[in-house]
Write an enzyme that holds these catalytic residues in place. Structure first.
Site, PDB file in Angstrom:
ATOM      1  N   ASP A  89      28.153  64.035 -32.075  1.00  0.00           N
ATOM      2  CA  ASP A  89      29.055  63.317 -32.631  1.00  0.00           C
ATOM      3  C   ASP A  89      30.477  64.594 -32.237  1.00  0.00           C
ATOM      4  OD1 ASP A  89      31.534  61.849 -33.902  1.00  0.00           O
ATOM      5  OD2 ASP A  89      29.498  60.884 -34.534  1.00  0.00           O
ATOM      6  N   LYS A 123      28.040  60.278 -40.965  1.00  0.00           N
ATOM      7  CA  LYS A 123      27.999  59.370 -39.924  1.00  0.00           C
ATOM      8  C   LYS A 123      26.852  58.297 -40.245  1.00  0.00           C
ATOM      9  CE  LYS A 123      31.464  61.859 -37.729  1.00  0.00           C
ATOM     10  NZ  LYS A 123      32.488  61.347 -37.411  1.00  0.00           N
ATOM     11  N   ARG A 160      39.802  49.420 -38.026  1.00  0.00           N
ATOM     12  CA  ARG A 160      38.840  49.861 -38.173  1.00  0.00           C
ATOM     13  C   ARG A 160      38.668  49.767 -39.559  1.00  0.00           C
ATOM     14  NH1 ARG A 160      36.599  55.637 -35.038  1.00  0.00           N
ATOM     15  NH2 ARG A 160      35.495  56.590 -37.862  1.00  0.00           N
ATOM     16  N   ASP A 192      32.378  66.690 -34.856  1.00  0.00           N
ATOM     17  CA  ASP A 192      33.268  65.954 -35.363  1.00  0.00           C
ATOM     18  C   ASP A 192      33.916  66.119 -36.870  1.00  0.00           C
ATOM     19  OD1 ASP A 192      35.265  63.624 -34.919  1.00  0.00           O
ATOM     20  OD2 ASP A 192      34.101  62.868 -36.453  1.00  0.00           O
ATOM     21  N   ASP A 238      29.243  60.737 -28.608  1.00  0.00           N
ATOM     22  CA  ASP A 238      30.074  59.550 -28.883  1.00  0.00           C
ATOM     23  C   ASP A 238      31.498  59.232 -28.541  1.00  0.00           C
ATOM     24  OD1 ASP A 238      31.061  61.235 -31.296  1.00  0.00           O
ATOM     25  OD2 ASP A 238      31.529  58.968 -32.295  1.00  0.00           O
ATOM     26  N   HIS A 239      32.509  61.133 -28.182  1.00  0.00           N
ATOM     27  CA  HIS A 239      33.512  61.104 -27.485  1.00  0.00           C
ATOM     28  C   HIS A 239      33.556  62.891 -28.246  1.00  0.00           C
ATOM     29  CE1 HIS A 239      34.346  61.389 -31.495  1.00  0.00           C
ATOM     30  NE2 HIS A 239      34.042  60.614 -32.440  1.00  0.00           N
ATOM     31  N   SER A 282      34.740  56.698 -32.802  1.00  0.00           N
ATOM     32  CA  SER A 282      33.298  56.178 -33.457  1.00  0.00           C
ATOM     33  C   SER A 282      32.666  55.427 -33.267  1.00  0.00           C
ATOM     34  CB  SER A 282      32.828  57.265 -34.716  1.00  0.00           C
ATOM     35  OG  SER A 282      32.790  58.832 -34.951  1.00  0.00           O
ATOM     36  N   HIS A 302      37.390  68.409 -36.693  1.00  0.00           N
ATOM     37  CA  HIS A 302      38.876  67.515 -37.469  1.00  0.00           C
ATOM     38  C   HIS A 302      39.214  68.667 -38.515  1.00  0.00           C
ATOM     39  CE1 HIS A 302      38.667  63.002 -36.357  1.00  0.00           C
ATOM     40  NE2 HIS A 302      37.236  63.255 -36.543  1.00  0.00           N
ATOM     41  N   ASP A 329      44.379  62.243 -36.267  1.00  0.00           N
ATOM     42  CA  ASP A 329      44.274  61.110 -34.965  1.00  0.00           C
ATOM     43  C   ASP A 329      45.731  61.718 -34.240  1.00  0.00           C
ATOM     44  OD1 ASP A 329      41.636  60.122 -36.073  1.00  0.00           O
ATOM     45  OD2 ASP A 329      43.480  58.593 -36.583  1.00  0.00           O
ATOM     46  N   HIS A 349      40.684  63.937 -32.042  1.00  0.00           N
ATOM     47  CA  HIS A 349      39.481  63.690 -30.714  1.00  0.00           C
ATOM     48  C   HIS A 349      39.951  63.838 -29.781  1.00  0.00           C
ATOM     49  CE1 HIS A 349      37.560  60.423 -33.876  1.00  0.00           C
ATOM     50  NE2 HIS A 349      37.077  61.539 -33.940  1.00  0.00           N
TER      51      HIS A 349
HETATM   52  O1  LIG Z   1      37.314  60.516 -39.648  1.00  0.00           O
HETATM   53  C1  LIG Z   1      38.010  59.384 -38.921  1.00  0.00           C
HETATM   54  O2  LIG Z   1      37.920  58.552 -39.658  1.00  0.00           O
HETATM   55  C2  LIG Z   1      37.821  59.517 -36.723  1.00  0.00           C
HETATM   56  C3  LIG Z   1      39.052  59.882 -36.777  1.00  0.00           C
HETATM   57  O3  LIG Z   1      40.289  59.006 -37.052  1.00  0.00           O
HETATM   58  O4  LIG Z   1      36.828  59.793 -37.006  1.00  0.00           O
HETATM   59  P1  LIG Z   1      35.719  59.139 -35.965  1.00  0.00           P
HETATM   60  O5  LIG Z   1      35.866  58.455 -35.076  1.00  0.00           O
HETATM   61  O6  LIG Z   1      34.537  60.501 -35.229  1.00  0.00           O
HETATM   62  O7  LIG Z   1      34.727  59.045 -37.449  1.00  0.00           O
HETATM   63 MN   LIG Z   2      32.806  60.286 -33.924  1.00  0.00          MN
HETATM   64 MN   LIG Z   3      35.945  62.141 -35.708  1.00  0.00          MN
END
Ligand SMILES: O=C(O)[C@@H](CO)OP(=O)(O)O
Ligand SMILES: [Mn+2]
Ligand SMILES: [Mn+2]
Length: 547
Positions: free
Chosen positions: A22, A352, A277, A420, A461-462, A73, A424, A164, A491
């Site tokens: 990730d 995750k 989301r 990831d 995934d990114h 993600s 962050h 973000d 990201h």
């Molecule tokens: O932490 C999260 O919610 C996102 C970033 O906003 O990260 P990820 O998409 O990798 O889960």
């Molecule tokens: Mn991710």
């Molecule tokens: Mn992330």
């Protein structure tokens, strides 16, 4: 949902294992790239000695509105699991607003009706234009529409981002927004910010990693209990001076006048949670909608008309009222495999876990076949991850190795959170350590897969850890007069690796080189081919062809 046995590919003798690193992208730069800076002999060796390509993991290639949108993600795992690209929440909501469809739906009309019967209309969500969980333009469109439809009182509960978007950009959103609200306010339209806080401190927990975050958010937004300030601007400045933390970690605050909170949530009100989301929207939605609720002591549940921007979970139908239909992600790879009798194993740590189950399966929380599928969650630490950048990668590997050696599973998938979650934090040294910890695990895992006669697909995934410094518009690292860089917590737009690792001296397949712009959605068909099946007609093409 029977899959045709392939006449071109015979199934691998051992298991197929998809390894999602990730947040590990491939940056064109060296500067600020924790992936390159890390000592990763195993990953380097795999990339040098096995077939490898780069996959697009951002923008339109994963269903985002534009190629300026970074990946995330949700859209990444949706694309990997579904083998096709679906228009995603960010795009669907923007379209629904532009076409006016959103305003015609039952959910919006019920929300407005409740507010017009004397209730307050509350909007709660992530306050930025990151477009990963939400977009401030959607919020503005709803506020304006509410005013137009005669709603008298609106309160905003704003979750500050810094994850973000720039790590200390909250005031870049809050200050212009206050001016915007001044312009909207009138004798019969009372609108104000009522509460807020950093997204990693309140409300937006996911996968039940830390319910205390949601409880803190509940107390702040609903009960109006928390430290009081005259404005969001004052709260942000005060906390920054006192604590020196970045936006995502700012504590919760309540906006009050003469000691009275401006916008508690009470019986008769309407609440819109405007994130599209789902992962970080589910817990707060449960708190607002479940009659019996155990995760924390909520106090009396106010009787409100609650709507999510989308339905966040297709299995549990949560929340029951939602403004925009979620993407109709159907016939995922996991469902095909289950219906064709292929045993599957999915593992990650809490942070995750839903990515390799819920997102992978098209935003459904359940299994397709209990007998054929095993899902394993290793509990994540509840700590700032720069303090534990190795996270649970060793424990995940222990369990995954045991699962492979058991011989019970034909298809396995894993998400390693390190690149990831540590990316962050914006902490470069920690991100380097995260990558090194991860590499040790690959060095343990890959030989076990090969011993079992299996194939490993290493991908991501990114991007995230591949760019730890802010870039200017030209893509160069920004430095101040003293040459200092600014940490980047979000990201990236970079592609991700796809490495096909097998123990066969002469595999009967090879990577295609004729696909113009392969992306994450090409992985599913590849997995099905390796398992000896032809992919469904409408899946995006496989990355392999017979050698
Ligand atoms: O932490 C999260 O919610 C996102 C970033 O906003 O990260 P990820 O998409 O990798 O889960
Ligand atoms: Mn991710
Ligand atoms: Mn992330």
């Amino acid at each position: 949902m029977k899959l045709a046995k392939s006449s071109r590919f015979s199934p691998t003798s051992g298991p197929v294992v998809t390894i999602v690193l990730d947040g590990v992208g491939i940056s064109p730069r060296e500067d600020g790239d924790a992936v390159k800076a890390a000592r990763t002999p195993m990953l380097d060796k795999l990339m040098a000695n096995f077939p490898m390509t780069k996959l697009l993991a951002h923008g339109k290639a994963v269903g985002m509105p534009s190629d300026e949108d970074m990946g995330n993600s949700e859209v990444g795992h949706n694309a990997i699991g579904a083998g096709r690209v679906f228009a995603q929440g960010a795009k669907l909501v923007a379209e629904s607003i532009a076409s006016g469809h959103l305003w015609q739906g039952h959910a919006w009309q019920e929300v407005v009706a409740a507010a017009k019967q004397g209730g307050t209309l509350h909007f709660l969500g992530l306050f930025s234009d990151g477009n990963v969980h939400s977009h401030i333009d959607h919020l503005k469109a709803m506020i304006e529409r509410a005013k137009q439809e005669g709603v008298g009182k609106v309160r905003l509960h704003i979750l500050l981002d810094g994850r973000d978007v720039g790590e200390t950009s909250a005031l870049d959103y809050v200050d212009p927004f206050e001016a915007y609200l001044d312009g909207l306010r009138s004798a019969d339209f009372d609108v104000a910010v009522a509460s807020g806080g950093g997204r990693m401190k309140i409300t937006m927990d996911r996968y039940e990693a830390d319910w205390s975050m949601v409880q803190r958010g509940w107390d702040i937004h609903v009960k109006g209990e928390g430290r009081q300030f005259a404005s969001a601007h004052e709260a942000i400045e005060t906390y920054r001076n006192e604590l020196g933390v970045i936006d995502q970690d700012l504590p919760g605050f309540v906006i009050a006048k003469d000691g009275q909170p401006l916008g508690k949530i009470v019986d008769g009100d309407a609440v819109v949670f405007y994130n599209f989301r789902g992962d970080r929207a589910i817990e707060i939605s449960r708190a607002f909608t479940e009659e019996t609720f155990c995760p924390f002591h909520r106090g009396a549940l106010p009787k409100v008309t609650y709507a999510g921007m989308m339905q966040y979970d297709g299995d549990t139908k949560l929340p029951p009222r939602f403004l925009v239909e979620p993407p109709a992600i159907d016939r995922t790879m996991g469902e095909y495999l289950a219906k064709n009798g292929v045993s599957q194993y999915a593992i990650s740590e809490t942070q995750k876990y839903g990515h390799v189950t819920y997102f992978w399966n098209g935003n459904r929380s359940g299994k397709f076949d209990d007998a054929l599928e095993t899902y394993v969650e290793i509990p994540s630490d509840v700590v700032p991850f720069e303090q534990r950048p190795w996270m649970k990668c060793a424990e995940i590997t222990d369990a995954l190795i045991a699962a492979i050696r058991s011989g019970q599973y034909k298809y396995l998938r894993v998400n390693y959170a390190n690149g990831d979650m540590v990316g962050h934090t914006g902490n470069f040294e920690a991100a380097v350590t995260a990558m090194q910890g991860l590499d040790l695990q690959l060095a343990r895992l890959i030989p076990v897969i090969l011993e079992a006669g299996g194939v490993a697909l290493i991908t991501a995934d990114h991007g995230n850890a591949d760019e730890m410094y802010e870039l200017d518009k030209k893509g160069n690292v920004t430095r101040d007069a003293e040459g200092r860089t600014k940490a980047k917590t979000s990201h990236t737009l970079n592609p991700v690796p796809f490495v096909l690792v097998s123990g066969e001296a002469d595999p009967a397949y090879k990577l295609r080189d004729d696909l113009a712009a392969p992306g994450l959605s090409n992985i599913a068909a590849t997995v099905l081919n390796l398992l000896g099946y032809e992919a469904p007609q409408d899946y995006d093409p496989s990355l392999i062809v017979p050698a």
